[in-house]
Design a protein around this motif. Structure first.
Motif, PDB file in Angstrom:
ATOM      1  N   LEU A  18       0.837  -1.197   0.000  1.00  0.00           N
ATOM      2  CA  LEU A  18       0.000   0.000   0.000  1.00  0.00           C
ATOM      3  C   LEU A  18       0.872   1.247   0.000  1.00  0.00           C
ATOM      4  O   LEU A  18       1.895   1.307   0.681  1.00  0.00           O
ATOM      5  CB  LEU A  18      -0.882   0.027   1.245  1.00  0.00           C
ATOM      6  N   THR A  19       0.440   2.244  -0.746  1.00  0.00           N
ATOM      7  CA  THR A  19       1.093   3.545  -0.705  1.00  0.00           C
ATOM      8  C   THR A  19       0.038   4.587  -0.369  1.00  0.00           C
ATOM      9  O   THR A  19      -1.140   4.426  -0.704  1.00  0.00           O
ATOM     10  CB  THR A  19       1.767   3.900  -2.044  1.00  0.00           C
ATOM     11  N   VAL A  20       0.458   5.640   0.299  1.00  0.00           N
ATOM     12  CA  VAL A  20      -0.462   6.697   0.702  1.00  0.00           C
ATOM     13  C   VAL A  20      -0.542   7.724  -0.419  1.00  0.00           C
ATOM     14  O   VAL A  20       0.466   8.295  -0.814  1.00  0.00           O
ATOM     15  CB  VAL A  20       0.000   7.356   2.011  1.00  0.00           C
TER      16      VAL A  20
ATOM     17  N   VAL B 183      -5.840   7.895   2.340  1.00  0.00           N
ATOM     18  CA  VAL B 183      -6.293   7.224   1.130  1.00  0.00           C
ATOM     19  C   VAL B 183      -5.096   6.407   0.659  1.00  0.00           C
ATOM     20  O   VAL B 183      -4.010   6.952   0.426  1.00  0.00           O
ATOM     21  CB  VAL B 183      -6.749   8.207   0.028  1.00  0.00           C
ATOM     22  N   PHE B 184      -5.288   5.089   0.574  1.00  0.00           N
ATOM     23  CA  PHE B 184      -4.219   4.179   0.173  1.00  0.00           C
ATOM     24  C   PHE B 184      -4.444   3.702  -1.247  1.00  0.00           C
ATOM     25  O   PHE B 184      -5.590   3.479  -1.671  1.00  0.00           O
ATOM     26  CB  PHE B 184      -4.168   2.961   1.104  1.00  0.00           C
ATOM     27  N   GLU B 185      -3.350   3.508  -1.969  1.00  0.00           N
ATOM     28  CA  GLU B 185      -3.379   2.907  -3.298  1.00  0.00           C
ATOM     29  C   GLU B 185      -2.673   1.562  -3.207  1.00  0.00           C
ATOM     30  O   GLU B 185      -1.762   1.405  -2.410  1.00  0.00           O
ATOM     31  CB  GLU B 185      -2.675   3.817  -4.319  1.00  0.00           C
ATOM     32  N   PRO B 186      -3.071   0.613  -3.996  1.00  0.00           N
ATOM     33  CA  PRO B 186      -4.056   0.691  -5.071  1.00  0.00           C
ATOM     34  C   PRO B 186      -5.484   0.621  -4.533  1.00  0.00           C
ATOM     35  O   PRO B 186      -5.717   0.148  -3.421  1.00  0.00           O
ATOM     36  CB  PRO B 186      -3.746  -0.543  -5.922  1.00  0.00           C
TER      37      PRO B 186
ATOM     38  N   ALA C  53      -9.246   5.179   4.827  1.00  0.00           N
ATOM     39  CA  ALA C  53      -9.142   4.645   6.184  1.00  0.00           C
ATOM     40  C   ALA C  53      -9.092   5.789   7.183  1.00  0.00           C
ATOM     41  O   ALA C  53      -8.407   6.781   6.970  1.00  0.00           O
ATOM     42  CB  ALA C  53      -7.892   3.780   6.322  1.00  0.00           C
ATOM     43  N   GLN C  54      -9.847   5.630   8.256  1.00  0.00           N
ATOM     44  CA  GLN C  54      -9.776   6.539   9.403  1.00  0.00           C
ATOM     45  C   GLN C  54      -9.038   5.783  10.493  1.00  0.00           C
ATOM     46  O   GLN C  54      -9.425   4.668  10.840  1.00  0.00           O
ATOM     47  CB  GLN C  54     -11.166   6.890   9.902  1.00  0.00           C
ATOM     48  N   VAL C  55      -7.990   6.403  10.997  1.00  0.00           N
ATOM     49  CA  VAL C  55      -7.134   5.707  11.945  1.00  0.00           C
ATOM     50  C   VAL C  55      -6.853   6.635  13.119  1.00  0.00           C
ATOM     51  O   VAL C  55      -6.666   7.839  12.946  1.00  0.00           O
ATOM     52  CB  VAL C  55      -5.799   5.310  11.258  1.00  0.00           C
ATOM     53  N   LYS C  56      -6.844   6.065  14.308  1.00  0.00           N
ATOM     54  CA  LYS C  56      -6.370   6.833  15.459  1.00  0.00           C
ATOM     55  C   LYS C  56      -5.509   5.924  16.321  1.00  0.00           C
ATOM     56  O   LYS C  56      -5.696   4.710  16.353  1.00  0.00           O
ATOM     57  CB  LYS C  56      -7.502   7.469  16.245  1.00  0.00           C
TER      58      LYS C  56
ATOM     59  N   ALA D  74       0.636   4.408  10.389  1.00  0.00           N
ATOM     60  CA  ALA D  74      -0.010   5.198  11.438  1.00  0.00           C
ATOM     61  C   ALA D  74       0.939   5.424  12.613  1.00  0.00           C
ATOM     62  O   ALA D  74       1.006   6.528  13.159  1.00  0.00           O
ATOM     63  CB  ALA D  74      -1.289   4.511  11.904  1.00  0.00           C
ATOM     64  N   LEU D  75       1.673   4.400  13.007  1.00  0.00           N
ATOM     65  CA  LEU D  75       2.616   4.553  14.121  1.00  0.00           C
ATOM     66  C   LEU D  75       3.755   5.496  13.759  1.00  0.00           C
ATOM     67  O   LEU D  75       4.203   6.282  14.595  1.00  0.00           O
ATOM     68  CB  LEU D  75       3.163   3.192  14.554  1.00  0.00           C
TER      69      LEU D  75
END
Length: 79
Positions: free
Chosen positions: A2-4, A19-22, A27-30, A70-71
């Motif tokens: 995945l790439t952002v 938003v990840f590609e492909p 995604a909502q992440v916390k 995310a980390l």
């Protein structure tokens, strides 16, 4: 892999919007801390029947690539 393609951090809510590609996967992440250890949560939107729900349902993110990204963002903000 995945790439952002898009990333916005909302400092008021502490939520990262990716938003990840492909596939233009959104995604909502916390990141929360449990006993001093960061934990990545993935936000899942409510079903169409639950239109009055404005907050996503949070679940532990099991996707290793999303967790790593995310980390990394979380640690960068903390410096």
């Amino acid at each position: 892999m995945l790439t952002v393609s898009e990333h916005v951090y909302d400092g008021a809510t502490g939520i990262d919007h990716y938003v990840f590609e492909p596939g233009a996967m959104k995604a909502q992440v916390k990141v929360t801390e449990t006993n001093g250890e960061p934990q990545v949560l993935l936000g899942v939107e409510g079903m169409a029947v639950q239109q009055s729900v404005s907050e996503p349902t949070w679940t532990v993110c099991m996707n290793k690539e999303i967790v790593e990204r995310a980390l990394a963002d979380y640690r960068e903000r903390r410096m």
